[in-house]
Design a protein around this motif. Structure first.
Motif, mmCIF file in Angstrom:
data_model
loop_
_atom_site.group_PDB
_atom_site.id
_atom_site.type_symbol
_atom_site.label_atom_id
_atom_site.label_comp_id
_atom_site.label_asym_id
_atom_site.label_seq_id
_atom_site.Cartn_x
_atom_site.Cartn_y
_atom_site.Cartn_z
ATOM 1 N N ALA A 294 18.281 -82.123 -6.732
ATOM 2 C CA ALA A 294 18.096 -81.047 -7.712
ATOM 3 C C ALA A 294 19.261 -80.990 -8.687
ATOM 4 O O ALA A 294 19.065 -80.786 -9.897
ATOM 5 C CB ALA A 294 17.938 -79.710 -6.992
ATOM 6 N N LEU B 167 19.083 -81.412 -12.705
ATOM 7 C CA LEU B 167 19.636 -80.454 -13.668
ATOM 8 C C LEU B 167 20.551 -81.153 -14.667
ATOM 9 O O LEU B 167 20.514 -80.872 -15.871
ATOM 10 C CB LEU B 167 20.405 -79.352 -12.936
ATOM 11 C CG LEU B 167 19.576 -78.326 -12.175
ATOM 12 C CD1 LEU B 167 20.469 -77.382 -11.388
ATOM 13 C CD2 LEU B 167 18.684 -77.527 -13.129
ATOM 14 N N ALA C 159 13.850 -80.205 -10.720
ATOM 15 C CA ALA C 159 14.855 -79.360 -10.078
ATOM 16 C C ALA C 159 14.212 -78.122 -9.475
ATOM 17 O O ALA C 159 14.509 -77.745 -8.328
ATOM 18 C CB ALA C 159 15.927 -78.965 -11.094
#
Length: 315
Positions: free
Chosen positions: A85, A89, A97
Motif C-alpha cells: 500500500a 501511494l 492502496a
C-alpha cells in the motif's frame, strides 16, 4: 529469519552505502534468487528494495510472496499488504492502496501504521477531513508522539481549524521550517501580522528563499517596518528578479514612502513579467495619469482592455 540471510542482506546494504553499488545489488539479487521460498526473508528484502527506491522490484517481490504462500502467517501477510500500500501511494495508485488498506482494516487489524497510511491515502487526494479522522485515531494510540501531533496540526490548518492546529504544533515542539512557515501563514491569514512577522523573521535565519523573503517583507510592510520591508524586497529581487508578486509589494512600499515614480516603475516591471492582474494595471494607469504621463496611461489602458476582453471570452 535465518541469521545468514540477514547478514548477507545487511552486508549488501553496506556495500551500496560505500558506493560499491553493483556488488551490493548483485548480492541482493542472489538473496532474491536463493531465498525465494522463505517469506520472511523476501519481506525483509522487499523493504530494502523499497528503501533503495526500487519500487517496482519491491512491489513485484511482495506480490509473488503473497501469491506463492497463501497460508503464510497473518501478521507477515499484513506487513506485505501495508508495504504494498505504501508503494502504491508513492506511485499515486490510490485505488490499489485503498483496496489493500481496507482489506487490513476489515480483517479487524489495528495499528498506527495503518492509520497513518489511511491518512496519507485521503490527504493525497485532498480529502483532508477524512485524513484528519485517521490521524486522530493514530494519536489516541500514541498521544505523545510528536510526529503525529505535527502532522495532525498541519492537517488542522488545511481544514481551517487554526486554533487546534497551533495548539498541537506548540505541543509537538515542532520548530521545523515547514511548521514555522505554516504558523506564519496562519497568523497572517487571521490578521495577526506582528506575530506573523516575528515567525517569518525566525524562518529567515533558516532559509532565505524567495518565498520566505517575500513573506517576511509582506509582514514587515503590514506592521509598518517600511525600510526593512524595502530592504527585503531588494534582496528578493536580487535572488529572483522574475518573482512577480514582489513588484506590487514594491509599489505599495514606494507609495507608502511617497516615491510615486518608483511605484510606477515597479508596476511597469510587473506588467512586463506578464503579471495578469487587471487591478494592478488599473493602479498603474491611475498613477501614470496622476503624473501627467497620459500617452503611457493610454497604452496601458489599451493593454488592460485587450486582456479584459480576452478574460470575458474565456468565461
Amino acid at each position: 529469519m535465518p541469521k545468514k540471510w540477514l547478514y548477507v542482506i545487511d552486508e549488501a546494504i553496506k556495500r551500496i552505502e560505500n558506493d560499491e553499488v553493483e556488488l551490493g545489488l548483485t548480492a541482493l539479487q542472489k538473496v532474491q534468487e536463493h531465498g525465494k521460498d522463505l517469506p520472511d526473508v523476501m519481506m525483509y528484502l522487499a523493504e530494502v528494495w523499497y528503501r533503495l527506491g526500487h519500487l517496482e522490484e519491491a512491489s513485484q517481490l511482495l506480490t509473488d510472496v503473497m501469491a506463492k504462500n497463501p497460508q503464510m502467517d497473518s501478521s507477515l501477510r499484513r506487513e506485505c499488504q501495508l508495504l504494498l500500500a505504501e508503494i502504491a501511494l508513492d506511485s499515486s495508485d490510490f485505488e490499489t492502496a485503498q483496496h489493500l488498506l481496507y482489506e487490513c482494516k476489515e480483517s479487524g487489524f489495528e495499528s498506527i501504521q495503518l492509520d497513518l497510511l489511511l491518512a496519507d491515502l485521503y490527504s493525497l487526494q485532498d480529502l483532508d477531513e477524512v485524513a484528519v479522522k485517521y490521524l486522530e485515531q493514530a494519536r489516541l494510540k500514541e498521544p505523545d508522539n510528536q510526529d503525529i501531533m505535527a502532522a495532525l496540526g498541519n492537517l488542522y490548518f488545511r481544514i481551517g481549524e487554526d486554533e487546534k492546529a497551533m495548539k498541537l504544533l506548540e505541543q509537538a515542539g515542532d520548530e521545523s521550517l515547514s511548521m514555522l512557515l505554516t504558523k506564519g501563514r496562519s497568523y497572517a491569514q487571521s490578521g495577526q501580522f506582528e506575530q506573523a512577522y516575528q515567525v517569518f523573521r525566525q524562518v529567515l535565519v533558516m532559509d532565505r528563499s524567495p518565498e520566505v523573503l517575500y513573506g517576511c517583507a509582506l509582514m514587515a510592510f503590514h506592521v509598518g517596518r517600511l525600510d526593512e520591508a524595502a530592504e527585503l524586497v531588494n534582496s528578493l529581487q536580487a535572488v529572483d528578479e522574475e518573482y512577480v508578486a514582489a513588484y506590487p509589494l514594491a509599489a505599495d512600499l514606494n507609495l507608502s514612502m511617497g516615491k510615486t515614480e518608483a511605484a510606477i516603475e515597479a508596476l511597469k516591471q510587473y506588467v512586463s513579467l506578464s503579471g495578469f492582474d487587471l487591478d494592478q494595471i488599473r493602479r498603474l494607469i491611475a498613477l501614470l495619469s496622476q503624473a501627467g504621463r497620459y500617452e503611457e496611461a493610454k497604452e496601458y489602458q489599451q493593454l488592460h482592455d485587450l486582456w479584459d476582453n480576452e478574460s470575458d471570452e474565456e468565461q
